[in-house]
Design an enzyme around this catalytic site. Structure first.
Site, PDB file in Angstrom:
ATOM      1  CG  HIS A 516      -2.276   0.601   0.936  1.00  0.00           C
ATOM      2  ND1 HIS A 516      -2.446   1.662   0.085  1.00  0.00           N
ATOM      3  CD2 HIS A 516      -3.514   0.293   1.392  1.00  0.00           C
ATOM      4  CE1 HIS A 516      -3.733   1.986   0.026  1.00  0.00           C
ATOM      5  NE2 HIS A 516      -4.405   1.167   0.810  1.00  0.00           N
ATOM      6  CG  ASP A 520      -2.982   4.614  -3.612  1.00  0.00           C
ATOM      7  OD1 ASP A 520      -2.440   4.285  -2.533  1.00  0.00           O
ATOM      8  OD2 ASP A 520      -2.787   5.701  -4.182  1.00  0.00           O
TER       9      ASP A 520
END
Length: 543
Positions: A516, A520
């Site tokens: 992450h 995204d």
């Protein structure tokens, strides 16, 4: 002859224990099965019962101190016996009998009223029983039933009450001989861990000073409450017996442990303690062949009663083998642990219609010089999709993010000693046949342990396929320093909806694991949509 008592290993991951509480003092007589201390491990606070007998001559660590596994914590022997030779030179000095403190001397001078406010249970000859910690998540316990009432005489191994925890109903043992002087709460009421629930001591002892020092539940009883004309209250808390609950076997924790280790069914043993409670000597002297057959008991029971089921005794043997961790496994463990606990993983899953891919693969293999697999199609599709989504073809560099313009696809391969990930370089520009031949060559080298570091270094993305093992769907740990990894499942024949009708179909699930820090959710989802379109129409890979 004096014997040392060592810190036991009470869980498979325990390396040291903390003495939460001592239940015996120097000079006390200790019998086999007596609770000596409470030990806080890495998982829970547990009772430590003595397997030895004698007088407690020495206590090493104080309450709250941590001790390594197998370190000496106490010494048992005959009164006055010299035990110093058993201790190491840096062992703590033996605990001495408590002396009168200045505060104690002041109490004696100031009179009864002053001393009453600081009197201890030991000075009265009493034992305070608190709500024990019976599970690692327990915050409070509910008294399911009292097995004794105030005024009853009890022994140290009597189960005075049954307590409901957040996991089970368990027994609370008195660990003291004497008269039950005080009950802090009634059946059905709850008490927090370490709250006073009962006091045991000599009959007629005035325990008011103890109750004044610590707040007690409002519905407390004392030994002075029962009178000759209060006989009806005696039925409120009946004494536990074997007939009260046929389903529960009364046994001490030590007896349960020994029985479990020996594979003995406690229901086959007749207890010798009060109320038929099973203690250590009952288990050690038990002979399975001498147990009463269940058929005899069943025959004697009335036809209308439910017959008890007695499981046969099975004695097993615990065995295991160990082998040193090889360097490959050490590297896998280190790198995957670093990846999992450093990179914040999240996962996205999509289902891919494989009908067209199955037809296209069959046609390609009719003319291809090397047989093409579905995994080869996925590798090629991933490489093409990464060119359109460079954010997924990236890696975290601490103070910057590297966006790779080339597509080096790591292909996870299981080998005898672990896992290897050789790299198909510049996969987007290679044909399916070229990718297939390269992957097959890597597989042969991997099995022969002939892969070189250059073969598995430099990946920008990794594909892990367990479909050939029948795995429908799974998640993978990112192969650092890649920013993502694709987990490929098996092709399943399932009903699907096409043009408003339910028809037979072939579906494959793939799961994208993302770091992450660089990828995204929307970015990963867009990549999967492109990958899905390419695999469902593999002719686009041939352009």
């Amino acid at each position: 002859m004096a014997e040392v008592v060592r810190m036991p290993k009470m869980s498979d991951t325990m390396t040291e224990g903390v003495i939460a509480k001592w239940h015996k003092n120097v000079g006390d007589k200790v019998n086999s099965g007596d609770l000596v201390a409470e030990i806080e491990t890495d998982k829970a606070t547990m009772d430590f019962e003595s397997y030895q007998e004698g007088t407690l001559l020495y206590i090493g660590p104080k309450e709250g101190e941590a001790v390594a596994i197998d370190a000496v914590i106490a010494v048992l022997g005959e009164p006055g016996e010299d035990f110093q030779a058993l201790l190491s030179g840096d062992a703590p000095a033996a605990e001495k009998a408590p002396e009168k403190t200045e505060e104690k001397k002041a109490e004696e001078v100031s009179g009864p009223e002053s001393s009453a406010s600081t009197v201890t249970a030991e000075e009265l000859g009493c034992t305070v029983i608190t709500m024990p910690l019976l599970s690692d998540t327990m915050k409070e316990g509910v008294i399911a039933q009292w097995n004794f009432k105030v005024g009853d005489t009890i022994k140290s191994d009597d189960a005075i009450a049954d307590v409901e925890t957040d996991k089970a109903t368990m027994e609370v043992t008195a660990y003291a001989d004497g008269t039950l002087l005080y009950v802090g709460l009634e059946a059905g009421e709850a008490a927090k861990v370490n709250d006073i629930i009962a006091i045991v001591g000599p009959a007629g002892t005035d325990i008011t000073p103890l109750l004044n020092q610590k707040s007690a539940p409002a519905k407390a009883e004392t030994a002075e409450a029962p009178k000759a004309d209060s006989a009806p209250t005696a039925t409120a808390a009946p004494v536990a017996s074997a007939t009260n609950d046929d389903a529960r076997v009364k046994a001490s924790p030590l007896a349960r442990k020994i029985a479990k280790d020996k594979g003995i069914n406690l229901s086959d043993i007749k207890g010798s303690a009060d109320g038929g409670r099973i203690v250590k000597k009952d288990v050690e002297s038990f002979v399975p062949a001498a147990a009463k057959p269940a058929a005899t008991a069943a025959a004697a029971a009335p036809a209308t009663e439910t017959k008890a089921i007695t499981l046969p005794t099975y004695v097993g043997e615990e065995r295991y083998t160990e082998k040193p961790v090889n360097q490959m496994r050490k590297t896998i463990a280190r790198r995957l642990a670093e990846s999992l606990f450093t990179a914040p993983h999240f996962y996205l899953t999509v289902s891919i219609d494989m009908d067209n891919a199955m037809v296209a693969r069959a046609q390609i293999n009719e003319i291809a010089p090397v047989k093409v697999s579905f995994n080869d199609i996925v590798v090629k599709a991933v490489a093409v999709a990464l060119k359109k989504h460079p954010a997924v073809n990236s890696s975290w560099q601490g103070d910057k993010i590297r966006f790779n313009e080339h597509t080096n696809i790591g292909v996870a391969m299981a080998v005898e000693d672990g896992l290897l990930v050789p790299v198909v370089r510049f996969a987007d520009g290679k044909s399916l046949s070229h990718i297939s031949a390269e992957v097959k060559d890597f597989a042969q080298k991997a099995k022969a342990k002939k892969l070189q570091p250059a073969d598995w270094e430099g990946s920008t993305f990794t594909v892990s396929n367990l479909g050939m093992f029948g795995i429908d769907e799974f998640t993978s740990i990112i192969n650092s320093p890649d920013g993502a990894i694709l987990s490929v499942g098996a092709i399943q024949a399932v009903p699907v909806v096409k043009n408003g009708a339910v028809v037979p179909g072939n579906v494959m699930k793939v799961t994208l694991g993302c770091d992450h820090r660089v990828v995204d959710g929307a970015t990963g989802a867009a990549f999967l949509q492109t990958l899905k379109a390419l695999v469902e129409n593999p002719v686009r890979l041939l352009a």
